[in-house]
Design a protein around this motif. Structure first.
Motif, PDB file in Angstrom:
ATOM      1  N   ALA A   3       1.501  24.867 -26.509  1.00  0.00           N
ATOM      2  CA  ALA A   3       0.077  24.845 -26.583  1.00  0.00           C
ATOM      3  C   ALA A   3      -0.307  24.804 -28.068  1.00  0.00           C
ATOM      4  O   ALA A   3       0.477  25.184 -28.968  1.00  0.00           O
ATOM      5  CB  ALA A   3      -0.222  26.436 -26.506  1.00  0.00           C
ATOM      6  N   THR A   4      -1.294  24.187 -28.379  1.00  0.00           N
ATOM      7  CA  THR A   4      -1.917  24.256 -29.706  1.00  0.00           C
ATOM      8  C   THR A   4      -3.134  24.869 -29.862  1.00  0.00           C
ATOM      9  O   THR A   4      -3.708  24.941 -31.029  1.00  0.00           O
ATOM     10  CB  THR A   4      -2.180  22.570 -29.996  1.00  0.00           C
ATOM     11  N   GLY A   5      -3.475  25.715 -28.992  1.00  0.00           N
ATOM     12  CA  GLY A   5      -4.780  26.471 -29.207  1.00  0.00           C
ATOM     13  C   GLY A   5      -4.698  27.466 -28.039  1.00  0.00           C
ATOM     14  O   GLY A   5      -3.949  27.285 -26.929  1.00  0.00           O
ATOM     15  N   VAL A   6      -5.484  28.599 -28.213  1.00  0.00           N
ATOM     16  CA  VAL A   6      -5.607  29.423 -27.274  1.00  0.00           C
ATOM     17  C   VAL A   6      -6.939  29.847 -26.801  1.00  0.00           C
ATOM     18  O   VAL A   6      -8.042  29.563 -27.867  1.00  0.00           O
ATOM     19  CB  VAL A   6      -5.009  30.955 -27.541  1.00  0.00           C
ATOM     20  N   PRO A   7      -7.496  30.086 -25.533  1.00  0.00           N
ATOM     21  CA  PRO A   7      -8.891  30.533 -25.248  1.00  0.00           C
ATOM     22  C   PRO A   7      -9.344  31.730 -25.981  1.00  0.00           C
ATOM     23  O   PRO A   7      -8.313  32.588 -26.472  1.00  0.00           O
ATOM     24  CB  PRO A   7      -8.906  30.856 -23.819  1.00  0.00           C
ATOM     25  N   GLN A   8     -10.429  32.055 -26.303  1.00  0.00           N
ATOM     26  CA  GLN A   8     -11.115  33.172 -26.717  1.00  0.00           C
ATOM     27  C   GLN A   8     -10.954  34.210 -25.660  1.00  0.00           C
ATOM     28  O   GLN A   8     -11.739  34.179 -24.806  1.00  0.00           O
ATOM     29  CB  GLN A   8     -12.464  33.078 -27.267  1.00  0.00           C
ATOM     30  N   VAL A   9     -10.482  35.548 -25.953  1.00  0.00           N
ATOM     31  CA  VAL A   9     -10.387  36.311 -25.002  1.00  0.00           C
ATOM     32  C   VAL A   9     -11.290  37.493 -25.379  1.00  0.00           C
ATOM     33  O   VAL A   9     -11.575  37.974 -26.457  1.00  0.00           O
ATOM     34  CB  VAL A   9      -9.069  37.273 -24.973  1.00  0.00           C
ATOM     35  N   TRP A  10     -12.225  37.948 -24.311  1.00  0.00           N
ATOM     36  CA  TRP A  10     -13.257  38.785 -24.215  1.00  0.00           C
ATOM     37  C   TRP A  10     -12.822  40.143 -23.273  1.00  0.00           C
ATOM     38  O   TRP A  10     -12.465  39.615 -22.303  1.00  0.00           O
ATOM     39  CB  TRP A  10     -14.694  38.334 -23.876  1.00  0.00           C
ATOM     40  N   LEU A  11     -13.316  41.342 -23.673  1.00  0.00           N
ATOM     41  CA  LEU A  11     -13.028  42.357 -22.517  1.00  0.00           C
ATOM     42  C   LEU A  11     -14.510  42.607 -22.047  1.00  0.00           C
ATOM     43  O   LEU A  11     -15.661  42.438 -22.858  1.00  0.00           O
ATOM     44  CB  LEU A  11     -12.490  43.599 -23.088  1.00  0.00           C
ATOM     45  N   LEU A  12     -14.859  42.892 -20.711  1.00  0.00           N
ATOM     46  CA  LEU A  12     -16.037  43.094 -20.038  1.00  0.00           C
ATOM     47  C   LEU A  12     -16.210  44.329 -19.558  1.00  0.00           C
ATOM     48  O   LEU A  12     -15.121  44.921 -18.947  1.00  0.00           O
ATOM     49  CB  LEU A  12     -16.465  41.814 -19.042  1.00  0.00           C
ATOM     50  N   GLY A  13     -17.253  44.799 -19.206  1.00  0.00           N
ATOM     51  CA  GLY A  13     -17.176  46.241 -18.855  1.00  0.00           C
ATOM     52  C   GLY A  13     -18.581  46.715 -18.513  1.00  0.00           C
ATOM     53  O   GLY A  13     -19.657  46.130 -18.951  1.00  0.00           O
ATOM     54  N   SER A  14     -18.958  47.607 -17.354  1.00  0.00           N
ATOM     55  CA  SER A  14     -20.161  48.331 -17.247  1.00  0.00           C
ATOM     56  C   SER A  14     -19.922  49.818 -17.236  1.00  0.00           C
ATOM     57  O   SER A  14     -20.741  50.615 -17.039  1.00  0.00           O
ATOM     58  CB  SER A  14     -20.330  48.050 -15.721  1.00  0.00           C
ATOM     59  N   SER A  15     -18.881  50.275 -17.988  1.00  0.00           N
ATOM     60  CA  SER A  15     -18.732  51.710 -18.620  1.00  0.00           C
ATOM     61  C   SER A  15     -18.176  51.654 -20.012  1.00  0.00           C
ATOM     62  O   SER A  15     -17.978  50.751 -20.577  1.00  0.00           O
ATOM     63  CB  SER A  15     -17.760  52.418 -17.622  1.00  0.00           C
ATOM     64  N   ASP A  16     -17.751  53.020 -20.370  1.00  0.00           N
ATOM     65  CA  ASP A  16     -17.211  52.877 -21.772  1.00  0.00           C
ATOM     66  C   ASP A  16     -15.830  52.664 -21.757  1.00  0.00           C
ATOM     67  O   ASP A  16     -15.056  52.490 -22.921  1.00  0.00           O
ATOM     68  CB  ASP A  16     -17.432  54.149 -22.320  1.00  0.00           C
ATOM     69  N   TYR A  17     -15.040  52.763 -20.588  1.00  0.00           N
ATOM     70  CA  TYR A  17     -13.596  52.426 -20.624  1.00  0.00           C
ATOM     71  C   TYR A  17     -13.292  51.118 -21.393  1.00  0.00           C
ATOM     72  O   TYR A  17     -12.522  50.968 -22.392  1.00  0.00           O
ATOM     73  CB  TYR A  17     -13.113  52.350 -19.310  1.00  0.00           C
ATOM     74  N   SER A  18     -13.911  50.027 -20.860  1.00  0.00           N
ATOM     75  CA  SER A  18     -13.476  48.692 -21.592  1.00  0.00           C
ATOM     76  C   SER A  18     -13.812  48.570 -23.110  1.00  0.00           C
ATOM     77  O   SER A  18     -13.346  47.868 -23.824  1.00  0.00           O
ATOM     78  CB  SER A  18     -14.191  47.446 -20.719  1.00  0.00           C
ATOM     79  N   ALA A  19     -14.973  49.468 -23.283  1.00  0.00           N
ATOM     80  CA  ALA A  19     -15.575  49.637 -24.777  1.00  0.00           C
ATOM     81  C   ALA A  19     -14.483  50.037 -25.636  1.00  0.00           C
ATOM     82  O   ALA A  19     -14.217  49.449 -26.690  1.00  0.00           O
ATOM     83  CB  ALA A  19     -17.000  50.172 -24.688  1.00  0.00           C
TER      84      ALA A  19
END
Length: 346
Positions: free
Chosen positions: A170-186
């Motif tokens: 690998a020469t690069g990595v994708p950008q990782v995001w967390l998604l959510g509809s409650s405060d857990y992932s926040a």
């Protein structure tokens, strides 16, 4: 107020006049419009066993959309990680990043994205995903991120440490995001120093609280030194407000069915939707949902999006274009959804 950057969320909706092949063709045409109009990113959702949604496999769709476009970032909105082995997700997105360097986003969620029966089939039908995958979500997120790194991870088996990489060089990595509809992932995104998105387009409630929690508890990381987030909004834009209201009704009817336990079906056409009379007890639900959406002519819609971006302190808005289709429209196009993107972009 400054004008926010615009992005797109796509569930690959299926109408009564479409096959799955038509819906995918319409998505590719929509993605080309977004690419040409200067949108920042194009994300594909993960939903299963739904008659009106063909976005069942984000990595496959991402590969098709990225191949059909030249500039726009393409990603998942999102991959529901408890449905999948972390290594499989890491391998898929490592290859996508290798094929389309600098253009891939990996949005991760922990919701099932489906009904309980289909969830069981996804997670246990082949014996590949453990029953407690949701409980191990933070660990699995960390595993995916570690396996995506060029260095990979070391896995101890039989008293020896074995190298494990998602892709060989690998020469690069994708950008990782967390998604959510409650405060857990926040909370988790803040703790891990990851970008975070709240599903405002679906929930519409608790957005301000989740974003405040994320920002106040955020711990800087090497890849994300400051809190990074944006807003997702259901949008319909047409030359006139009256036309926009007509175009939004098919989606409103689909959401009423989803929220009230009604029968789910492919999305009806605008003319079919106009003939549907909802029970009076559903009027309040429609008004509440409609009040959180942006529906109107271009000037009004742009102003509303600017106000929302300012209210939530974001510099990017991801629009979910939900305009319906009319009788006689090309089944392999989403003419009104394309118009929404063009009119917003000016």
């Amino acid at each position: 107020m400054s004008t926010p950057a615009l992005s797109v969320l796509d569930l690959v909706p299926v109408r009564t006049d479409q096959t799955s092949a038509d819906a995918v063709a319409a998505t590719l045409a929509l993605a080309r419009v977004a690419d040409e109009a200067g949108y920042r990113r194009y994300w594909l959702a993960e939903h299963h066993n739904m008659p009106a949604v063909a976005a069942t496999n984000p990595p496959v769709l991402i590969a098709m959309v990225a191949s059909a476009t030249t500039r726009i970032r393409v990603g998942s909105g999102g991959v529901m990680l408890p449905n999948h082995a972390p290594l499989v997700v890491a391998e898929q997105f490592a290859l996508l990043e290798a094929a389309f360097p600098g253009r891939i986003d990996l949005g991760i969620g922990r919701a099932p994205g489906t009904d309980p029966v289909t969830s069981w089939a996804l997670r246990h039908g082949a014996g590949g995903v453990t029953a407690d995958a949701v409980e191990h979500f933070p660990e699995h997120v960390a595993n995916v991120i570690d396996m995506l790194s060029p260095e990979g991870v070391g896995v101890g088996v039989g008293g020896r440490t074995h190298a494990l990489r998602a892709t060989p060089r690998a020469t690069g990595v994708p950008q990782v995001w967390l998604l959510g509809s409650s405060d857990y992932s926040a909370r988790l995104a803040a703790e891990r120093g990851l970008p975070y998105v709240f599903a405002h387009h679906f929930s519409g409630r608790g957005t301000a609280e989740a974003l405040e929690l994320y920002r106040s508890q955020f711990r800087p990381s090497a890849d994300c030194p400051e809190p990074r987030t944006f807003l997702t909004v259901n949008v319909v834009v047409a030359p006139t407000a009256e036309e926009a209201e007509a175009l939004v009704r098919p989606h409103a009817l689909s959401m009423v069915a989803l929220r009230t336990g009604g029968p789910l079906a492919p999305q009806v056409l605008v003319e079919e939707a106009a003939a549907v009379e909802l029970p009076p007890e559903h009027d309040g639900l429609v008004e509440a949902m409609r009040g959180r959406w942006v529906v109107g002519d271009p000037a009004t819609a742009r102003a509303e999006l600017q106000q929302l971006a300012a209210a939530y302190g974001v510099d990017e808005v991801m629009v979910h274009p939900v305009a319906g289709a009319r009788t006689g429209d090309d089944p392999q196009r989403a003419v009104a959804r394309e118009a929404t993107l063009r009119l917003l972009a000016g």
